[in-house]
Design an enzyme around this catalytic site. Structure first.
Site, PDB file in Angstrom:
ATOM      1  N   CYS A  49       2.630   6.940 -20.329  1.00  8.04           N
ATOM      2  CA  CYS A  49       2.315   7.273 -21.415  1.00  8.04           C
ATOM      3  C   CYS A  49       1.754   6.037 -22.217  1.00  8.04           C
ATOM      4  O   CYS A  49       2.095   5.055 -21.951  1.00  8.04           O
ATOM      5  CB  CYS A  49       3.572   7.794 -22.524  1.00  8.04           C
ATOM      6  SG  CYS A  49       4.492   9.063 -21.540  1.00  8.04           S
ATOM      7  N   ARG A  87      -2.499   5.218 -18.391  1.00  6.61           N
ATOM      8  CA  ARG A  87      -1.195   5.385 -18.355  1.00  6.61           C
ATOM      9  C   ARG A  87      -0.634   7.025 -18.252  1.00  6.61           C
ATOM     10  O   ARG A  87       0.653   7.016 -18.068  1.00  6.61           O
ATOM     11  CB  ARG A  87      -0.517   4.771 -19.783  1.00  6.61           C
ATOM     12  CG  ARG A  87      -1.156   3.309 -19.824  1.00  6.61           C
ATOM     13  CD  ARG A  87      -0.518   2.912 -21.126  1.00  6.61           C
ATOM     14  NE  ARG A  87       0.933   2.594 -21.260  1.00  6.61           N
ATOM     15  CZ  ARG A  87       1.512   1.417 -20.912  1.00  6.61           C
ATOM     16  NH1 ARG A  87       0.627   0.252 -20.807  1.00  6.61           N
ATOM     17  NH2 ARG A  87       2.677   1.096 -20.844  1.00  6.61           N
ATOM     18  N   TRP A  97       2.682  11.207 -19.962  1.00 11.70           N
ATOM     19  CA  TRP A  97       2.980  11.382 -18.450  1.00 11.70           C
ATOM     20  C   TRP A  97       4.348  12.013 -18.443  1.00 11.70           C
ATOM     21  O   TRP A  97       5.353  11.378 -18.962  1.00 11.70           O
ATOM     22  CB  TRP A  97       2.878  10.069 -17.638  1.00 11.70           C
ATOM     23  CG  TRP A  97       3.249  10.387 -16.390  1.00 11.70           C
ATOM     24  CD1 TRP A  97       2.262  10.533 -15.308  1.00 11.70           C
ATOM     25  CD2 TRP A  97       4.439  10.256 -15.324  1.00 11.70           C
ATOM     26  NE1 TRP A  97       2.733  10.554 -14.042  1.00 11.70           N
ATOM     27  CE2 TRP A  97       4.199  10.524 -14.091  1.00 11.70           C
ATOM     28  CE3 TRP A  97       5.766  10.068 -15.925  1.00 11.70           C
ATOM     29  CZ2 TRP A  97       5.230  10.391 -13.203  1.00 11.70           C
ATOM     30  CZ3 TRP A  97       6.703   9.886 -14.930  1.00 11.70           C
ATOM     31  CH2 TRP A  97       6.503   9.994 -13.570  1.00 11.70           C
ATOM     32  N   ASN A 109       7.094   6.259 -25.379  1.00 11.89           N
ATOM     33  CA  ASN A 109       7.018   6.023 -24.069  1.00 11.89           C
ATOM     34  C   ASN A 109       8.405   5.482 -23.360  1.00 11.89           C
ATOM     35  O   ASN A 109       8.860   4.696 -24.115  1.00 11.89           O
ATOM     36  CB  ASN A 109       5.883   4.714 -23.924  1.00 11.89           C
ATOM     37  CG  ASN A 109       5.798   4.398 -22.539  1.00 11.89           C
ATOM     38  OD1 ASN A 109       6.250   5.016 -21.432  1.00 11.89           O
ATOM     39  ND2 ASN A 109       5.374   3.048 -22.277  1.00 11.89           N
ATOM     40  N   GLY A 110       8.770   6.225 -22.581  1.00  9.12           N
ATOM     41  CA  GLY A 110      10.163   5.799 -21.719  1.00  9.12           C
ATOM     42  C   GLY A 110      10.911   7.117 -21.679  1.00  9.12           C
ATOM     43  O   GLY A 110      10.437   8.396 -21.726  1.00  9.12           O
ATOM     44  N   GLU A 126      -0.170   1.471   3.830  1.00 12.06           N
ATOM     45  CA  GLU A 126      -0.901   1.457   2.537  1.00 12.06           C
ATOM     46  C   GLU A 126      -2.029   2.538   2.834  1.00 12.06           C
ATOM     47  O   GLU A 126      -2.507   3.149   1.659  1.00 12.06           O
ATOM     48  CB  GLU A 126      -1.509   0.220   2.445  1.00 12.06           C
ATOM     49  CG  GLU A 126      -2.695  -0.007   1.119  1.00 12.06           C
ATOM     50  CD  GLU A 126      -2.014   0.436   0.092  1.00 12.06           C
ATOM     51  OE1 GLU A 126      -1.035   0.439  -0.065  1.00 12.06           O
ATOM     52  OE2 GLU A 126      -3.005   0.299  -1.060  1.00 12.06           O
ATOM     53  N   LYS A 152      -2.696   5.747   0.104  1.00  8.50           N
ATOM     54  CA  LYS A 152      -4.035   5.992  -0.355  1.00  8.50           C
ATOM     55  C   LYS A 152      -4.473   7.551   0.041  1.00  8.50           C
ATOM     56  O   LYS A 152      -4.998   8.137  -0.909  1.00  8.50           O
ATOM     57  CB  LYS A 152      -5.217   5.100   0.142  1.00  8.50           C
ATOM     58  CG  LYS A 152      -5.126   3.545  -0.338  1.00  8.50           C
ATOM     59  CD  LYS A 152      -5.521   3.216  -1.890  1.00  8.50           C
ATOM     60  CE  LYS A 152      -4.403   3.238  -2.477  1.00  8.50           C
ATOM     61  NZ  LYS A 152      -3.694   2.113  -2.896  1.00  8.50           N
ATOM     62  N   GLU A 181      -2.195   9.994  -2.157  1.00  7.34           N
ATOM     63  CA  GLU A 181      -2.311  10.142  -3.654  1.00  7.34           C
ATOM     64  C   GLU A 181      -3.589  10.366  -4.227  1.00  7.34           C
ATOM     65  O   GLU A 181      -3.776  10.989  -5.000  1.00  7.34           O
ATOM     66  CB  GLU A 181      -1.984   8.485  -4.048  1.00  7.34           C
ATOM     67  CG  GLU A 181      -2.885   7.656  -3.925  1.00  7.34           C
ATOM     68  CD  GLU A 181      -2.454   6.187  -5.041  1.00  7.34           C
ATOM     69  OE1 GLU A 181      -2.719   5.192  -4.511  1.00  7.34           O
ATOM     70  OE2 GLU A 181      -1.864   6.480  -6.013  1.00  7.34           O
ATOM     71  N   HIS A 198      10.475   7.863  18.838  1.00  7.82           N
ATOM     72  CA  HIS A 198      11.920   8.005  18.314  1.00  7.82           C
ATOM     73  C   HIS A 198      12.002   9.168  17.152  1.00  7.82           C
ATOM     74  O   HIS A 198      12.710   9.213  16.471  1.00  7.82           O
ATOM     75  CB  HIS A 198      12.370   6.690  17.604  1.00  7.82           C
ATOM     76  CG  HIS A 198      12.354   5.741  18.810  1.00  7.82           C
ATOM     77  ND1 HIS A 198      13.219   5.537  19.624  1.00  7.82           N
ATOM     78  CD2 HIS A 198      11.661   4.550  18.893  1.00  7.82           C
ATOM     79  CE1 HIS A 198      12.964   4.506  20.562  1.00  7.82           C
ATOM     80  NE2 HIS A 198      11.920   3.830  19.901  1.00  7.82           N
ATOM     81  N   LYS A 216      -1.668   5.145 -13.919  1.00 14.48           N
ATOM     82  CA  LYS A 216      -1.708   3.785 -13.412  1.00 14.48           C
ATOM     83  C   LYS A 216      -0.625   2.666 -13.594  1.00 14.48           C
ATOM     84  O   LYS A 216      -0.019   1.870 -12.622  1.00 14.48           O
ATOM     85  CB  LYS A 216      -3.106   3.091 -14.210  1.00 14.48           C
ATOM     86  CG  LYS A 216      -3.289   1.829 -13.683  1.00 14.48           C
ATOM     87  CD  LYS A 216      -4.154   1.879 -12.295  1.00 14.48           C
ATOM     88  CE  LYS A 216      -4.445   0.328 -11.652  1.00 14.48           C
ATOM     89  NZ  LYS A 216      -4.807   0.605 -10.259  1.00 14.48           N
TER      90      LYS A 216
END
Ligand code: AGP
Length: 606
Positions: A2, A27, A74, A98-99, A478, A482, A485, A501, A601
């Site tokens: 946020c 954010r 968010w 925010n939080g 990674e 990518k 997301e 396995h 972000k």
């Protein structure tokens, strides 16, 4: 997560708040809202979706008021709709937050019993009603103090009052918050980035503090409500760097910028005159460190995992790697001779910050590798190694990943040399190789066309796998992160040797599998693992590096060849086609590349 903005000015603020909110969308971007005070009334407009939608609302276009607050959300508590969007207001008070308020259910029960009516499903609304309740009997300082004391969890707050035409209150615990100073106006923002277009004079609030933002001055208070003095910092202005130029998306630019950003990092850290690494101000005696723990989240965690291989290869230090959200709640055995390294692009990630805080409280040695040098993590660490890759806007981290790896690699070389684990001539050779890296990344970016074509197959797949061994394993993780997301395709990163396995059961006819098999020590083993997935019907995209001998393997669907360098540095080059693959898959699906769904972000909630 946020974003918060507040402006107290002598001119109309709604348009400036909207512009600042646009900058803060990294954010959170599931809903947005604004509240201003005019003629003794709080006006509030909120919408689900992006700031663009809020801006087009005729109520916003005609919104009056010289003082106001804004928010991009968010969602944590409650759906991302206009009712749950911030600000939340009573008749007297309006709040952006925010939080997360962990005891909101209990507080809500108490407030409902007192007759307060709630409109939203959010945890934030309890703050509005608590302040409103306390204001019935107390002054503003005491109402704020009392409210903050009853909140459990984390918050950054911006608060507007119906009866206070010259006051925005800001408060912080756990989530970042900054105050900015302008001519005849002052600002509140969830970070300096939001404020940079208006001012370069900033003060950061520390945990427990709150502030009164008036038009012509700002007052700061500690958690007991006692006035305190705070430093004003001057930020460098780098506005131009936020431009995406001719690119369609920041992410595309950020991938292509990597040769330049690596060059910048190399320039800062390589001492060509002395054939050395410019970390001369290391604050600890080298013999006081016998082990190292690297901590981060998401992509930053992957760079930590990558660094483990380098530290083990180049130093005799014991190395462990941790995901911050796990580390912060485990029963850790803190050791004085351990160096704790925190890796974060934003420097604001709540879990990483909490892990750092925990280490500091236990008297440990702390070092951070960050991109944003004014960030909370940088400010809290004893020693900071900036990655110098410039602002990263795309939610998917790309140039910061290469930047983090560069600094961690450089640190492993330096510690290897200082500890005498690494011979000077080998060290010097490795420095030479680092200098060539930007050029090799540049050449590897030319795999672009091929990757574009290949990405169509990934788009049609239900799922995919990314396999690698040794240095290539963290890169496989990674690559999978990518792809998932950005293109919302299920992707698993796995150590190639682990397939048999269990995960091998996932392979079915036509499933795209990326195999990272550079010509390193693991090459032959990885090629065998590749054959095992091909035998079960996988369509293998092999990513390897240039070599004199051809790949001795059959039935590979596609091969992408990156440049060659020493084994340590191949992970940088292998990353490039994986970033492009994720980018083009998302592009072809028409998804919002710089703002993927459900993400933000900067993750400032745990
Ligand atoms: C990467 O593409 C992500 N969006 C995410 O995993 C990110 O790396 C993570 O949230 C950590 O962020 P930080 O580096 O700012 O701490």
């Amino acid at each position: 997560m946020c974003g918060i903005i507040g402006i107290n000015s002598n001119k109309s603020v709604s348009a400036t708040i909207i512009n600042s909110l646009k900058k803060l969308e990294y954010r959170g971007y599931d809903s947005a809202g604004i509240a201003t005070l005019s003629e003794g009334l709080i006006n509030e407009v909120k919408t689900e979706g992006r700031v663009d939608k809020l801006e087009k609302n005729s109520l916003v276009q005609n919104m009056e008021g010289k003082i106001g607050i804004g928010h991009v959300r968010w969602a944590t508590h409650g759906l991302p709709n206009s009712i749950n969007a911030h600000p939340h207001s009573s008749q007297n008070v309006s709040v952006v937050h925010n939080g997360i308020i962990e005891n909101s259910t209990l507080l809500k029960k108490f407030l409902v019993e007192k007759g307060h009516k709630f409109k939203s499903q959010t945890d934030t609304e309890v703050i509005v009603h608590l302040i409103t309740e306390h204001l019935r009997t107390q002054n503003i300082v005491n109402s704020i103090k009392k409210t903050l004391k009853s909140l459990h969890g984390s918050f950054a707050l911006g608060i507007l009052f119906k009866d206070q035409p010259d006051l925005i209150v800001g408060a912080r615990r756990g989530s970042p918050l900054a105050v900015g100073y302008g001519p005849n106006e002052n600002y509140l923002g969830s970070d300096s980035y939001a404020l940079k277009s208006m001012t370069n004079k900033i003060t950061y609030l520390d945990d427990g503090e709150f502030c009164f933002i008036k038009k012509d001055h700002v007052e700061f208070f500690d958690e007991e409500g006692t006035k305190i003095n705070k430093k004003v910092l001057e930020l460098s202005s780098d506005e131009k760097k936020y431009d995406k130029g001719d690119y369609k998306h920041f992410m595309a630019k950020e991938i292509d910028d990597q040769p330049i950003t690596l060059k910048n990092g190399i320039k800062e850290y390589l001492d060509n005159t002395n054939n050395d690494i410019n970390i001369y101000n290391f604050p600890w005696k080298i013999n006081d460190i016998s082990s190292i723990t690297l901590i981060g989240c998401g992509t930053a965690y992957h760079s930590c995992l990558m660094a483990k291989y380098w530290f083990e290869e180049l130093t005799s230090l014991d190395v462990s790697v941790d995901i911050a959200s796990e580390f912060r709640y485990r029963k850790n055995r803190f050791k004085k001779e351990n160096l704790y390294v925190f890796v974060s692009q934003s420097g604001e990630t709540a879990d990483t910050y909490a892990a750092l805080d925990l280490c500091k409280n236990n008297g440990m040695k702390t070092c951070s590798v960050v991109n944003v040098i004014e960030s909370s993590i940088a400010r809290k660490s004893e020693f900071v190694l900036p990655i110098h890759c410039g602002t990263e806007i795309g939610v998917a981290s790309t140039k910061a990943f290469l930047g983090q790896m560069l600094i961690l690699y450089i640190l492993s070389l330096k510690l290897g040399l200082l500890r005498k684990d690494l011979k000077k001539e080998i060290f010097i050779q490795k420095l030479k190789d680092i200098k060539d890296l930007p050029n090799l990344v540049e050449k590897t970016l030319l795999t672009d066309n091929k990757i574009q074509t290949i990405s169509s197959t990934f788009n049609k797949a239900k799922g995919s796998m990314f396999l690698g061994r040794g240095f290539s394993y963290p890169i496989a993780l990674e690559g999978a992160l990518k792809l998932k997301e950005l293109s919302y395709i299920h992707a698993e990163g796995y150590p190639a040797g682990e397939m048999k396995h269990g995960p091998l059961a996932l392979i079915e006819e036509g499933m795209p599998v990326v195999v990272l098999a550079p010509r390193d020590n693991y090459y032959k083993k990885t090629i065998s693992n590749m054959q095992e997935v091909i035998a079960r019907g996988a369509k293998v995209l092999l990513i390897t590096n240039k070599s004199n001998d051809n790949v001795i393997s059959e039935n590979i669907w596609e091969t992408v060849v990156v440049e060659s360098t020493n084994e340590d540095l191949l992970p940088f080059l292998l990353t490039i086609p994986l970033q492009k693959l994720a980018y083009y898959s998302a592009l072809k699906k028409g998804f919002d590349i710089d703002k993927p769904r459900n993400l933000a972000k900067s993750v400032t909630v745990e």
